[in-house]
Design a protein around this motif. Structure first.
Motif, short mmCIF file in Angstrom:
data_model
loop_
_atom_site.label_atom_id
_atom_site.label_comp_id
_atom_site.label_asym_id
_atom_site.label_seq_id
_atom_site.Cartn_x
_atom_site.Cartn_y
_atom_site.Cartn_z
N UNK A 1 52.78 -38.11 57.48
CA UNK A 1 51.95 -36.90 57.42
C UNK A 1 50.76 -37.17 58.33
N UNK A 2 50.45 -36.27 59.28
CA UNK A 2 49.36 -36.57 60.20
C UNK A 2 48.03 -36.82 59.47
N UNK A 3 47.33 -37.85 59.91
CA UNK A 3 46.00 -38.17 59.35
C UNK A 3 45.08 -38.52 60.48
N UNK A 4 43.82 -38.09 60.39
CA UNK A 4 42.84 -38.41 61.42
C UNK A 4 43.07 -37.58 62.67
N UNK A 5 42.14 -37.71 63.62
CA UNK A 5 42.20 -36.88 64.83
C UNK A 5 43.03 -37.53 65.93
N UNK A 6 43.39 -38.78 65.74
CA UNK A 6 44.15 -39.48 66.78
C UNK A 6 45.54 -39.87 66.29
N UNK A 7 45.91 -41.14 66.53
CA UNK A 7 47.21 -41.63 66.07
C UNK A 7 47.08 -42.17 64.65
N UNK A 8 47.63 -41.45 63.68
CA UNK A 8 47.61 -41.89 62.29
C UNK A 8 48.74 -42.86 62.01
N UNK A 9 48.82 -43.34 60.76
CA UNK A 9 49.86 -44.33 60.42
C UNK A 9 51.20 -43.70 60.06
N UNK A 10 52.29 -44.45 60.25
CA UNK A 10 53.57 -44.04 59.65
C UNK A 10 53.46 -44.17 58.13
N UNK A 11 54.42 -43.60 57.40
CA UNK A 11 54.38 -43.70 55.94
C UNK A 11 55.19 -44.90 55.47
N UNK A 12 54.48 -46.03 55.26
CA UNK A 12 55.18 -47.26 54.86
C UNK A 12 55.87 -47.13 53.51
N UNK A 13 55.41 -46.20 52.67
CA UNK A 13 55.92 -46.12 51.30
C UNK A 13 56.94 -44.99 51.13
N UNK A 14 57.56 -44.54 52.22
CA UNK A 14 58.45 -43.37 52.15
C UNK A 14 59.61 -43.57 51.20
N UNK A 15 60.12 -44.80 51.10
CA UNK A 15 61.29 -44.99 50.22
C UNK A 15 60.87 -44.89 48.75
N UNK A 16 59.64 -45.31 48.45
CA UNK A 16 59.15 -45.21 47.06
C UNK A 16 58.93 -43.75 46.70
N UNK A 17 58.37 -42.98 47.65
CA UNK A 17 58.10 -41.56 47.37
C UNK A 17 59.39 -40.80 47.10
N UNK A 18 60.46 -41.23 47.76
CA UNK A 18 61.74 -40.55 47.54
C UNK A 18 62.21 -40.72 46.10
N UNK A 19 61.69 -41.76 45.41
CA UNK A 19 62.11 -42.03 44.02
C UNK A 19 61.23 -41.32 43.02
N UNK A 20 60.10 -40.71 43.50
CA UNK A 20 59.16 -40.06 42.56
C UNK A 20 59.81 -38.88 41.86
N UNK A 21 59.52 -38.69 40.56
CA UNK A 21 60.02 -37.47 39.91
C UNK A 21 59.33 -36.25 40.50
N UNK A 22 60.00 -35.10 40.50
CA UNK A 22 59.36 -33.90 41.02
C UNK A 22 58.17 -33.53 40.16
N UNK A 23 57.16 -32.80 40.72
CA UNK A 23 56.00 -32.43 39.91
C UNK A 23 56.40 -31.58 38.72
N UNK A 24 55.71 -31.75 37.56
CA UNK A 24 56.06 -31.01 36.33
C UNK A 24 55.74 -29.54 36.48
#
Ligand code: PXL
Length: 285
Positions: free
Chosen positions: A262-285
């Protein structure tokens, strides 16, 4: 092999990064620790330098004394279950000497990934030009994997007296680097070119040359991609994978991290290192 899953650990494992701090959180030690965590490992660190930076660039750099770098490495290695080490920003020749001295007392079997960081995406220098020769002489002989991008590969070959390295392609560079790092699998990363595929060129210590390709991800969230790639390789080596498997799995990790950024900052932001963990998150209630 189910290459996307991280194996269950039968015992706790740690990985050690020897690198610089990025105050903006996208590269350096911060990227490495997130990547180790994403692979289920405890992240240990020996910080070589502080950088004041954000997504736009580096505004200040301050080194850590070589004695302190050595003390951090010794403290971690004497106690924690470190199963792989990576190096990133090493700043100068004295720091490299300290790291090499400290690693001399590490078991020879401990995998070592060397990311020969020289210049940040923003163009700021992270390694003195005069230190390249020391990196070649003291650290490359210890490496299990080295991960230069094309311009780092050229700088290493030029410094080792291989003339005409400036117009040399990745395959020839990988062969030349294999002589400088005789026990290592060399990966010349091509992700920063403009082509529609990101092609990495690999050369194993027994002389097998291969390429690993992935689709280029169009994103400006690329800050610290090389750091995350080398930390992911170190993670898979810590988990017992072979260098070639570790490189292929790390490339998939990076491709996912870029796709989910997800873009962050005005320049080159970081990749999402935790993408595999987020895929395991339960959907919002
Ligand atoms: O991506 C190379 C790198 C390594 N280490 C630190 C950095 C950067 C790039 O900005 O800041 C501390």
């Amino acid at each position: 092999m189910d290459s996307s899953s991280t194996p269950q650990l039968s015992r706790p494992l740690a990985a050690l990064t020897i690198a610089g701090s990025d105050s903006g959180g996208g590269a350096g030690v911060q990227a490495d620790l997130r990547t180790f965590a994403a692979h289920g490992l405890l992240g240990c660190s020996a910080i070589t330098a502080l950088t004041a930076q954000n997504t736009l660039g580096v505004t200040a750099v301050e080194g850590v004394s070589p004695a302190m770098v050595k003390a951090q490495i010794a403290a971690v290695l004497s106690d924690l279950p470190v199963a792989a080490i990576k190096t990133g920003m090493l700043k100068d020749a004295a720091t490299i000497e300290a790291v090499a001295d400290a690693l001399d007392s590490a078991p020879r079997t401990l995998p070592l990934v060397i990311d020969p960081v020289m210049i940040a995406t923003s163009g700021d220098r992270l390694l003195d030009a005069s230190a390249v020769e020391v990196l070649i002489r003291r650290l490359l002989p210890l490496a299990t994997v080295i991960t230069p991008n094309l311009s780092e590969a050229r700088a290493l070959c030029r410094a080792s007296d291989a003339s005409h390295a400036s117009d040399t392609g990745p395959e020839r560079l990988a062969r030349m680097l294999a002589n400088l790092a005789p026990h290592a699998t060399v990966v010349v990363t091509g992700g920063d070119s403009d082509a529609s595929t990101a092609v990495d060129t690999l050369m194993t210590p027994d002389g097998v040359l291969t390429q690993v390709s992935s689709r280029r991800v169009e994103t400006r969230s690329t800050h610290g991609t090389g750091c995350a790639m080398s930390a992911a390789i170190a993670s898979h080596l810590a988990l017992g994978r072979s260098p070639v498997d570790a490189i292929e799995l790390a490339k998939r990790f990076i491709t996912g991290a870029l796709q989910h950024a997800v873009p962050m900052g005005a320049g080159h932001g970081p990749p999402d290192h935790l993408w595999q963990l987020r895929a395991m998150e339960p959907p919002p209630a």
